[in-house]
Every structure is written in C-alpha cells, then in structure tokens.
Design a protein around this motif. Sequence first.
Motif, PDB file in Angstrom:
ATOM      1  N   LYS A  45       0.823  -1.195   0.000  1.00 15.15           N
ATOM      2  CA  LYS A  45       0.000   0.000   0.000  1.00 15.15           C
ATOM      3  C   LYS A  45       0.867   1.258   0.000  1.00 15.15           C
ATOM      4  O   LYS A  45       0.499   2.251  -0.609  1.00 15.15           O
ATOM      5  CB  LYS A  45      -0.946   0.016   1.209  1.00 15.15           C
ATOM      6  CG  LYS A  45      -2.017  -1.042   1.156  1.00 15.15           C
ATOM      7  CD  LYS A  45      -2.982  -0.765   0.031  1.00 15.15           C
ATOM      8  CE  LYS A  45      -4.058  -1.839   0.007  1.00 15.15           C
ATOM      9  NZ  LYS A  45      -4.990  -1.648  -1.086  1.00 15.15           N
ATOM     10  N   GLN A  46       2.006   1.195   0.656  1.00 17.27           N
ATOM     11  CA  GLN A  46       2.914   2.338   0.678  1.00 17.27           C
ATOM     12  C   GLN A  46       3.458   2.625  -0.727  1.00 17.27           C
ATOM     13  O   GLN A  46       3.558   3.774  -1.137  1.00 17.27           O
ATOM     14  CB  GLN A  46       4.078   2.086   1.663  1.00 17.27           C
ATOM     15  CG  GLN A  46       5.018   3.262   1.825  1.00 17.27           C
ATOM     16  CD  GLN A  46       4.327   4.473   2.433  1.00 17.27           C
ATOM     17  OE1 GLN A  46       3.357   4.360   3.182  1.00 17.27           O
ATOM     18  NE2 GLN A  46       4.839   5.645   2.113  1.00 17.27           N
ATOM     19  N   ILE A  47       3.760   1.578  -1.460  1.00 13.03           N
ATOM     20  CA  ILE A  47       4.252   1.733  -2.833  1.00 13.03           C
ATOM     21  C   ILE A  47       3.152   2.356  -3.705  1.00 13.03           C
ATOM     22  O   ILE A  47       3.418   3.248  -4.515  1.00 13.03           O
ATOM     23  CB  ILE A  47       4.718   0.370  -3.408  1.00 13.03           C
ATOM     24  CG1 ILE A  47       5.917  -0.135  -2.629  1.00 13.03           C
ATOM     25  CG2 ILE A  47       5.028   0.490  -4.889  1.00 13.03           C
ATOM     26  CD1 ILE A  47       6.318  -1.561  -2.967  1.00 13.03           C
ATOM     27  N   TYR A  98       0.709   4.257  -2.677  1.00 12.03           N
ATOM     28  CA  TYR A  98       0.548   5.646  -2.242  1.00 12.03           C
ATOM     29  C   TYR A  98       1.612   6.537  -2.880  1.00 12.03           C
ATOM     30  O   TYR A  98       1.306   7.615  -3.393  1.00 12.03           O
ATOM     31  CB  TYR A  98       0.618   5.711  -0.709  1.00 12.03           C
ATOM     32  CG  TYR A  98       0.310   7.073  -0.140  1.00 12.03           C
ATOM     33  CD1 TYR A  98      -1.003   7.525  -0.060  1.00 12.03           C
ATOM     34  CD2 TYR A  98       1.320   7.903   0.334  1.00 12.03           C
ATOM     35  CE1 TYR A  98      -1.298   8.768   0.467  1.00 12.03           C
ATOM     36  CE2 TYR A  98       1.031   9.148   0.861  1.00 12.03           C
ATOM     37  CZ  TYR A  98      -0.276   9.565   0.925  1.00 12.03           C
ATOM     38  OH  TYR A  98      -0.574  10.812   1.447  1.00 12.03           O
ATOM     39  N   GLU A  99       2.858   6.087  -2.868  1.00  6.07           N
ATOM     40  CA  GLU A  99       3.951   6.861  -3.468  1.00  6.07           C
ATOM     41  C   GLU A  99       3.783   6.973  -4.977  1.00  6.07           C
ATOM     42  O   GLU A  99       4.066   8.024  -5.564  1.00  6.07           O
ATOM     43  CB  GLU A  99       5.290   6.222  -3.113  1.00  6.07           C
ATOM     44  CG  GLU A  99       5.647   6.374  -1.652  1.00  6.07           C
ATOM     45  CD  GLU A  99       6.884   5.596  -1.254  1.00  6.07           C
ATOM     46  OE1 GLU A  99       7.560   5.021  -2.141  1.00  6.07           O
ATOM     47  OE2 GLU A  99       7.181   5.569  -0.047  1.00  6.07           O
ATOM     48  N   TYR A 154      -7.013   5.990  -1.525  1.00  7.87           N
ATOM     49  CA  TYR A 154      -6.137   5.253  -2.444  1.00  7.87           C
ATOM     50  C   TYR A 154      -6.195   3.748  -2.208  1.00  7.87           C
ATOM     51  O   TYR A 154      -5.924   2.959  -3.107  1.00  7.87           O
ATOM     52  CB  TYR A 154      -4.688   5.750  -2.344  1.00  7.87           C
ATOM     53  CG  TYR A 154      -3.965   5.311  -1.101  1.00  7.87           C
ATOM     54  CD1 TYR A 154      -3.150   4.180  -1.129  1.00  7.87           C
ATOM     55  CD2 TYR A 154      -4.092   5.995   0.096  1.00  7.87           C
ATOM     56  CE1 TYR A 154      -2.489   3.765   0.011  1.00  7.87           C
ATOM     57  CE2 TYR A 154      -3.434   5.588   1.221  1.00  7.87           C
ATOM     58  CZ  TYR A 154      -2.629   4.476   1.183  1.00  7.87           C
ATOM     59  OH  TYR A 154      -1.966   4.060   2.308  1.00  7.87           O
ATOM     60  N   GLU A 155      -6.591   3.329  -1.018  1.00  9.85           N
ATOM     61  CA  GLU A 155      -6.638   1.898  -0.696  1.00  9.85           C
ATOM     62  C   GLU A 155      -7.772   1.174  -1.426  1.00  9.85           C
ATOM     63  O   GLU A 155      -7.791  -0.052  -1.470  1.00  9.85           O
ATOM     64  CB  GLU A 155      -6.786   1.719   0.815  1.00  9.85           C
ATOM     65  CG  GLU A 155      -5.576   2.245   1.573  1.00  9.85           C
ATOM     66  CD  GLU A 155      -5.804   2.284   3.073  1.00  9.85           C
ATOM     67  OE1 GLU A 155      -6.980   2.266   3.505  1.00  9.85           O
ATOM     68  OE2 GLU A 155      -4.816   2.341   3.803  1.00  9.85           O
TER      69      GLU A 155
END
Length: 140
Positions: free
Chosen positions: A2-4, A6-7, A49-50
Amino acid sequence: MKQILYERLIQYIVENQERFYRIAYSYTGHQEDALDVVQTAVCKALESYETIRNEDAVRTWFYRILVNECLIVLNKRKKLVLLEDYTEQEETYIENGYEQEADIVANQQRFVKKLLPYEIFMANIEAGNDEQLIIKALVE
C-alpha cells in the motif's frame, strides 16, 4: 504494498497536475473552480487510495474522481441563482387610507381652489397666519 501504491499515486499527481487543471478548466470554465476541483480530487484520491482494485488503473481511477468533482461543481452552479439574473419587479405597497405627502398637498390645493376667498381668509386667520400676507396672497 500500500505504501508503494501511495507513493506511485503521489508521483502521478505531481507529474500530471497541469493536465488535471486543464481538464477541470475545460469542464468548469473558471480558474477558481478548476483549482478547487483539482484540489478536492487530489484530497479524495489520497484519502481513498486503498480502494484501488487494479494498481495499473491509477490513471483512469483518478480521472474518474476528477470528472465527478467537475460534475458536482457544475450541478451546484446550476442550482445557484445569481442576484443579477433574478430580476423581479418590486411592487410598491400602498395601504388603503394612507396618502403620501404629495397626495395630501394635491388634495389640499384642490380643496382650496373650491373655497371662496372669505373662507380662505378665515381659515388662515384661524391657523394664525398674518392678515396682510393672506390678503396679498389672495389678490395675486
């Protein structure tokens, strides 16, 4: 993961912000509205975004958010009634039994014309007016 995502979304937004503005401007036709639409769309995208089902569909997902925000602004604008466009004739309210000052004076003048000079003289004497001025006014 999820961090990827988001970026990746942030990178996509930064790289295409001018394109988003042009799209929003083409819908709204106003600079301020277009800027507001882009800002709202970016905020909504970053907040949700999720919910992206397909990570390869970031572009179409964001465009859908952007277009929906444009449509919301256009619908709000339709409901907004501008004061300039609202031209209703304002009617004057006249209460029965109420006479405006100009009407009172006109009625008094009509009444005075019907009086005999003696009655005018006596009415002015009773009102406390000077005799000489009354006689002078009657003679003229």
